[in-house]
Design a protein around this motif. Sequence first.
Motif, PDB file in Angstrom:
ATOM      1  N   ASP A  66       1.040  -1.666  -0.028  1.00 50.82           N
ATOM      2  CA  ASP A  66      -0.048   0.072   0.134  1.00 50.82           C
ATOM      3  C   ASP A  66       0.762   1.088  -0.377  1.00 50.82           C
ATOM      4  O   ASP A  66       1.918   1.287   1.059  1.00 50.82           O
ATOM      5  CB  ASP A  66      -0.681   0.048   0.987  1.00 50.82           C
ATOM      6  CG  ASP A  66      -2.241  -0.943   1.262  1.00 50.82           C
ATOM      7  OD1 ASP A  66      -1.993  -1.240  -0.281  1.00 50.82           O
ATOM      8  OD2 ASP A  66      -2.457  -1.345   2.033  1.00 50.82           O
ATOM      9  N   GLY A  67       0.239   1.677  -1.119  1.00 52.44           N
ATOM     10  CA  GLY A  67       1.595   3.324  -1.113  1.00 52.44           C
ATOM     11  C   GLY A  67       2.813   3.153  -1.587  1.00 52.44           C
ATOM     12  O   GLY A  67       3.742   4.241  -2.051  1.00 52.44           O
ATOM     13  N   PHE A  68       3.130   2.517  -2.083  1.00 53.55           N
ATOM     14  CA  PHE A  68       4.009   1.545  -2.754  1.00 53.55           C
ATOM     15  C   PHE A  68       4.602   1.998  -4.697  1.00 53.55           C
ATOM     16  O   PHE A  68       3.241   1.170  -5.043  1.00 53.55           O
ATOM     17  CB  PHE A  68       4.741   0.377  -2.250  1.00 53.55           C
ATOM     18  CG  PHE A  68       5.822  -0.172  -2.635  1.00 53.55           C
ATOM     19  CD1 PHE A  68       7.613   0.503  -2.481  1.00 53.55           C
ATOM     20  CD2 PHE A  68       6.443  -0.689  -4.243  1.00 53.55           C
ATOM     21  CE1 PHE A  68       8.437  -0.362  -2.919  1.00 53.55           C
ATOM     22  CE2 PHE A  68       7.585  -0.942  -4.740  1.00 53.55           C
ATOM     23  CZ  PHE A  68       8.524  -0.676  -3.877  1.00 53.55           C
ATOM     24  N   SER A  69       5.134   3.111  -4.713  1.00 53.78           N
ATOM     25  CA  SER A  69       5.017   2.780  -6.939  1.00 53.78           C
ATOM     26  C   SER A  69       6.609   2.183  -6.811  1.00 53.78           C
ATOM     27  O   SER A  69       7.367   2.470  -6.155  1.00 53.78           O
ATOM     28  CB  SER A  69       4.564   4.254  -6.214  1.00 53.78           C
ATOM     29  OG  SER A  69       5.453   5.360  -5.685  1.00 53.78           O
ATOM     30  N   LEU A  70       6.576   1.877  -7.890  1.00 53.80           N
ATOM     31  CA  LEU A  70       7.742   1.526  -8.533  1.00 53.80           C
ATOM     32  C   LEU A  70       8.240   2.441  -9.919  1.00 53.80           C
ATOM     33  O   LEU A  70       7.486   3.617 -10.466  1.00 53.80           O
ATOM     34  CB  LEU A  70       7.855   0.231  -9.586  1.00 53.80           C
ATOM     35  CG  LEU A  70       7.481  -0.809  -9.196  1.00 53.80           C
ATOM     36  CD1 LEU A  70       7.267  -2.091  -9.329  1.00 53.80           C
ATOM     37  CD2 LEU A  70       8.683  -1.801  -7.998  1.00 53.80           C
ATOM     38  N   HIS A  71       9.567   3.320 -10.103  1.00 57.82           N
ATOM     39  CA  HIS A  71      10.269   4.030 -10.528  1.00 57.82           C
ATOM     40  C   HIS A  71      10.624   3.535 -12.014  1.00 57.82           C
ATOM     41  O   HIS A  71      12.100   2.890 -10.848  1.00 57.82           O
ATOM     42  CB  HIS A  71      10.738   5.077  -9.899  1.00 57.82           C
ATOM     43  CG  HIS A  71       9.941   6.463  -8.835  1.00 57.82           C
ATOM     44  ND1 HIS A  71       8.793   6.931  -8.972  1.00 57.82           N
ATOM     45  CD2 HIS A  71       9.746   5.724  -7.308  1.00 57.82           C
ATOM     46  CE1 HIS A  71       7.587   7.190  -8.213  1.00 57.82           C
ATOM     47  NE2 HIS A  71       8.514   6.488  -7.296  1.00 57.82           N
ATOM     48  N   ASN A  72      10.697   3.093 -12.748  1.00 58.47           N
ATOM     49  CA  ASN A  72      11.146   2.448 -13.747  1.00 58.47           C
ATOM     50  C   ASN A  72      12.128   3.121 -14.202  1.00 58.47           C
ATOM     51  O   ASN A  72      13.495   1.901 -14.482  1.00 58.47           O
ATOM     52  CB  ASN A  72      10.089   1.972 -14.929  1.00 58.47           C
ATOM     53  CG  ASN A  72       9.246   1.225 -14.227  1.00 58.47           C
ATOM     54  OD1 ASN A  72       8.957   0.224 -13.889  1.00 58.47           O
ATOM     55  ND2 ASN A  72       7.745   1.003 -15.143  1.00 58.47           N
ATOM     56  N   ASN A  73      12.610   3.983 -13.618  1.00 56.06           N
ATOM     57  CA  ASN A  73      13.913   4.820 -14.907  1.00 56.06           C
ATOM     58  C   ASN A  73      14.951   4.940 -13.566  1.00 56.06           C
ATOM     59  O   ASN A  73      15.525   5.222 -14.459  1.00 56.06           O
ATOM     60  CB  ASN A  73      12.807   6.182 -14.934  1.00 56.06           C
ATOM     61  CG  ASN A  73      12.262   6.065 -16.631  1.00 56.06           C
ATOM     62  OD1 ASN A  73      12.499   5.148 -16.967  1.00 56.06           O
ATOM     63  ND2 ASN A  73      11.835   7.545 -16.762  1.00 56.06           N
ATOM     64  N   ASN A  74      14.394   4.829 -12.814  1.00 60.25           N
ATOM     65  CA  ASN A  74      15.428   4.793 -10.983  1.00 60.25           C
ATOM     66  C   ASN A  74      16.181   3.202 -11.047  1.00 60.25           C
ATOM     67  O   ASN A  74      15.468   2.556 -11.007  1.00 60.25           O
ATOM     68  CB  ASN A  74      14.797   5.203 -10.452  1.00 60.25           C
ATOM     69  CG  ASN A  74      14.472   6.829 -10.426  1.00 60.25           C
ATOM     70  OD1 ASN A  74      14.779   7.590 -11.203  1.00 60.25           O
ATOM     71  ND2 ASN A  74      13.444   7.106  -9.201  1.00 60.25           N
TER      72      ASN A  74
END
Length: 287
Positions: A66-74
């Motif tokens: 919950d509240g976690f997001s992935l940043h594909n560019n990092n």
Amino acid sequence: MQFKWYGNQTFCDIFPDLYAKEAIKNVKVSESLQGNGLVPLWKWNWSESLSVNEAQQLTELQGLFDGFSLHNNNHDQWRWIPDSNGLFTVKSCYTYLLDLRQVELQDAHVLEAIQHLWKSDVPSKVNVFDWRLLLNRLPTRATFHHHGILTSHHELSCVFCFQQAEDEKHFFFSCPFSKGVWNTVLSWLGTSLQTGVEGRDHFLLFGDFLKMKDKGRVRYLVWLATTWNIWNLRNKVIFKGNISDVSSLLKTIKLHFLLWFTNLYESKTCTPFPFWCLNLMSCILST
């Protein structure tokens, strides 16, 4: 599912039932979780339908994100959790360890002995060793037995006398061999010590033998050299098969003392080693 994303366990260990029904065993979190964290989109490849209990486990698993997001560019990077900015510093580590510490009240005499100990100019490893000795924290055989490492009583005997279990009090102060070492050291000092004195009291009384205003930093060097070399001999007996010999050990004690003493008074020390061996107090007073 096979990576440690949560604590020290992998998801496949936390949720083994779900892992057993996942068709792609090496699936990555980034392959299963899509979206920006506010509206997560999950993609699973189940080999068969989930039971009611497994569906509940799936809800728990997804709730961990919950509240976690992935940043594909990092790129992935390490983060120091105890500090809010995620950066490791010695200060933040020290603060973290202080928060975890267990307060243990020490006897006033122990604290006094430790204060004198840290003022002694000896190698740091010797200071740390004797600090542990004064706190009864050395890795003796009795300590190993207490922690379940040594379980046989035949393995607990003192390596010098084989009469009692090896703890700090017996090994350094009550063992017949150690007593013989202390008696020869006291004879070298030209003094004596009442029987039955152990640990911090033994340390403090030894300091009184050299209670001189300009020799404060060497008051305990003889005691430190003696305990350090008794312990070293113990390890050599165990791991190298050396023979316990008081006279040869005394020579090593004298040599260590002189090395430490000359580091403090190098420009003033010109007395040959044999004279130090014969009359220690006179040599110290003449320096």
